[in-house]
Design a protein around this motif. Sequence first.
Motif, mmCIF file in Angstrom:
data_model
loop_
_atom_site.group_PDB
_atom_site.id
_atom_site.type_symbol
_atom_site.label_atom_id
_atom_site.label_comp_id
_atom_site.label_asym_id
_atom_site.label_seq_id
_atom_site.Cartn_x
_atom_site.Cartn_y
_atom_site.Cartn_z
ATOM 1 N N MET A 1 31.926 15.836 66.063
ATOM 2 C CA MET A 1 32.960 16.864 66.205
ATOM 3 C C MET A 1 33.226 17.154 67.674
ATOM 4 O O MET A 1 34.319 16.971 68.176
ATOM 5 N N GLY A 2 32.219 17.596 68.371
ATOM 6 C CA GLY A 2 32.393 17.866 69.799
ATOM 7 C C GLY A 2 32.939 19.253 70.065
ATOM 8 O O GLY A 2 33.285 20.002 69.152
ATOM 9 N N LYS A 3 33.018 19.555 71.336
ATOM 10 C CA LYS A 3 33.476 20.865 71.786
ATOM 11 C C LYS A 3 34.958 21.071 71.499
ATOM 12 O O LYS A 3 35.727 20.109 71.534
ATOM 13 N N GLY A 4 35.328 22.315 71.230
ATOM 14 C CA GLY A 4 36.735 22.617 71.004
ATOM 15 C C GLY A 4 37.533 22.566 72.284
ATOM 16 O O GLY A 4 36.965 22.530 73.376
ATOM 17 N N ARG A 5 38.843 22.572 72.148
ATOM 18 C CA ARG A 5 39.740 22.533 73.301
ATOM 19 C C ARG A 5 40.437 23.873 73.462
ATOM 20 O O ARG A 5 40.627 24.607 72.486
ATOM 21 N N LEU A 6 40.840 24.165 74.686
ATOM 22 C CA LEU A 6 41.598 25.386 74.957
ATOM 23 C C LEU A 6 43.074 25.016 75.089
ATOM 24 O O LEU A 6 43.452 24.278 75.996
ATOM 25 N N ILE A 7 43.877 25.507 74.148
ATOM 26 C CA ILE A 7 45.284 25.140 74.075
ATOM 27 C C ILE A 7 46.138 26.354 74.420
ATOM 28 O O ILE A 7 46.056 27.380 73.750
ATOM 29 N N VAL A 8 46.935 26.234 75.444
ATOM 30 C CA VAL A 8 47.838 27.319 75.851
ATOM 31 C C VAL A 8 49.246 26.976 75.369
ATOM 32 O O VAL A 8 49.741 25.880 75.655
ATOM 33 N N ILE A 9 49.846 27.896 74.634
ATOM 34 C CA ILE A 9 51.218 27.670 74.174
ATOM 35 C C ILE A 9 52.127 28.719 74.793
ATOM 36 O O ILE A 9 51.896 29.923 74.641
ATOM 37 N N SER A 10 53.143 28.266 75.503
ATOM 38 C CA SER A 10 54.134 29.167 76.080
ATOM 39 C C SER A 10 55.522 28.738 75.625
ATOM 40 O O SER A 10 55.706 27.649 75.086
ATOM 41 N N GLY A 11 56.472 29.588 75.905
ATOM 42 C CA GLY A 11 57.853 29.278 75.540
ATOM 43 C C GLY A 11 58.632 30.563 75.531
ATOM 44 O O GLY A 11 58.050 31.635 75.355
ATOM 45 N N PRO A 12 59.936 30.486 75.727
ATOM 46 C CA PRO A 12 60.723 31.711 75.774
ATOM 47 C C PRO A 12 60.758 32.390 74.415
ATOM 48 O O PRO A 12 60.547 31.748 73.393
ATOM 49 N N SER A 13 61.002 33.662 74.465
ATOM 50 C CA SER A 13 61.255 34.419 73.247
ATOM 51 C C SER A 13 62.389 33.715 72.507
ATOM 52 O O SER A 13 63.408 33.370 73.098
ATOM 53 N N GLY A 14 62.168 33.437 71.227
ATOM 54 C CA GLY A 14 63.204 32.731 70.472
ATOM 55 C C GLY A 14 62.927 31.253 70.310
ATOM 56 O O GLY A 14 63.662 30.545 69.629
ATOM 57 N N ALA A 15 61.845 30.762 70.926
ATOM 58 C CA ALA A 15 61.514 29.339 70.796
ATOM 59 C C ALA A 15 60.770 29.063 69.491
ATOM 60 O O ALA A 15 60.712 27.925 69.029
ATOM 61 N N GLY A 16 60.176 30.112 68.926
ATOM 62 C CA GLY A 16 59.491 29.939 67.647
ATOM 63 C C GLY A 16 58.001 29.647 67.770
ATOM 64 O O GLY A 16 57.400 29.085 66.852
ATOM 65 N N LYS A 17 57.396 30.059 68.883
ATOM 66 C CA LYS A 17 55.959 29.858 69.084
ATOM 67 C C LYS A 17 55.119 30.501 67.984
ATOM 68 O O LYS A 17 54.174 29.896 67.486
ATOM 69 N N GLY A 18 55.481 31.735 67.664
ATOM 70 C CA GLY A 18 54.709 32.509 66.699
ATOM 71 C C GLY A 18 54.561 31.791 65.372
ATOM 72 O O GLY A 18 53.457 31.693 64.823
ATOM 73 N N THR A 19 55.672 31.266 64.862
ATOM 74 C CA THR A 19 55.655 30.570 63.573
ATOM 75 C C THR A 19 54.793 29.305 63.667
ATOM 76 O O THR A 19 54.054 28.977 62.739
ATOM 77 N N ILE A 20 54.898 28.595 64.778
ATOM 78 C CA ILE A 20 54.083 27.389 64.964
ATOM 79 C C ILE A 20 52.602 27.756 64.936
ATOM 80 O O ILE A 20 51.807 27.126 64.242
ATOM 81 N N CYS A 21 52.247 28.810 65.662
ATOM 82 C CA CYS A 21 50.837 29.228 65.716
ATOM 83 C C CYS A 21 50.314 29.607 64.337
ATOM 84 O O CYS A 21 49.203 29.238 63.968
ATOM 85 N N GLU A 22 51.121 30.333 63.588
ATOM 86 C CA GLU A 22 50.701 30.718 62.233
ATOM 87 C C GLU A 22 50.317 29.494 61.411
ATOM 88 O O GLU A 22 49.335 29.506 60.675
#
Lengths: 202, 202
Positions: free
Chosen positions: B1-22
């Motif tokens: 398995m190994g160590k987890g990764r740190l993933i940063v997600i950015s994007g303008p309001s309206g890009a739909g980040k929230g739905t992707i994260c869910e």
Amino acid sequence: MGKGRLIVISGPSGAGKGTICEELFKDENVVFSVSMTTRAPREGEVDGREYFFVTEKEFIENIENGGFLEHAQTFGNYYGTPKAAVLEQMELGRDVILDIDTKGARQVREIYPESVLIFVLPPSMEELKRRITGRGSEKEEDIKIRLGEAVHEMSLAVNYDYCIINDDLDEAVGAVKSIIAAEHHRYDEEMDAMIQRYKEEK
Amino acid sequence: MGKGRLIVISGPSGAGKGTICEELFKDENVVFSVSMTTRAPREGEVDGREYFFVTEKEFIENIENGGFLEHAQTFGNYYGTPKAAVLEQMELGRDVILDIDTKGARQVREIYPESVLIFVLPPSMEELKRRITGRGSEKEEDIKIRLGEAVHEMSLAVNYDYCIINDDLDEAVGAVKSIIAAEHHRYDEEMDAMIQRYKEEK
């Protein structure tokens, strides 16, 4: 779709690169590059399919014209990856796979820095020995030499972008596919053009 | 398995980040980080679930102790991502997603250079306008400001490792998953240890 990516796959003999590549080529957007060589065609080999067969003079001219992504001399024959043919495939949106050794990979990275370097590792020393031995009735001494070469190759994996342990073929193929998919999301000229359009439309 | 990764997600309001994260959080090995804040808890919010609620004194002490991966002050309140909690999750093999802006991403990259930065773009200007407008009955002037901010954020996508155009949710989620899978194949200490073992066993 966008431009294709240049994927270099290396790994010691016995790591199972060949089998992984065969699986990748089932996708029609993933192609291999036809190498150029000065060695004579063997029975059944077709010019432009297995290799582009050229004279030594032609090959050396191509080196001098910067026509190779990488090239090497083995047992008195030249082998090389023609640059133009690879870039043409990529322009058509196809990912090109190069199955080459660590020396070749270093040359490719120098000439085409955006290339993606993947190293395939065998799952264990026992498995590597089994795979190397299993290829035929080789002498103890030859096996020892090949094992030494394999381990030397592996020590160069540190220079690669990604490493895959080929324990399970499906998983290994899946890993390469994920890497290719991810690399298609690198910030590139297309992204740049898109963001420019946003600025203008604002 | 190994160590987890740190993933940063950015994007303008309206890009739909929230739905992707869910969608990403449906995988139990993908977790989000609970932020720390000095703002008062709202009705129904639980300490340690929505946020870690702390006093301004505690927050500033944590800044001074280098306890944040990133932090910012908004409308008089502090918000930050506690480093220890994130690293702990990663040690357990979980990938941690941070949904933060470009300023926060820059701080994270500085403190944890192996972090993976993904920028999410809306598919078109029309769609961005539609999504920003669709959120409520906002004034023309406010929409214009938010659009300007969105385009400014997008111009910083060039600093990210990957960019995803969120045209189709499934494809966008698949792209992030491919990126995470690929990042698990980076040459790391585990690979290094494996290759050391090969050298010793040779």
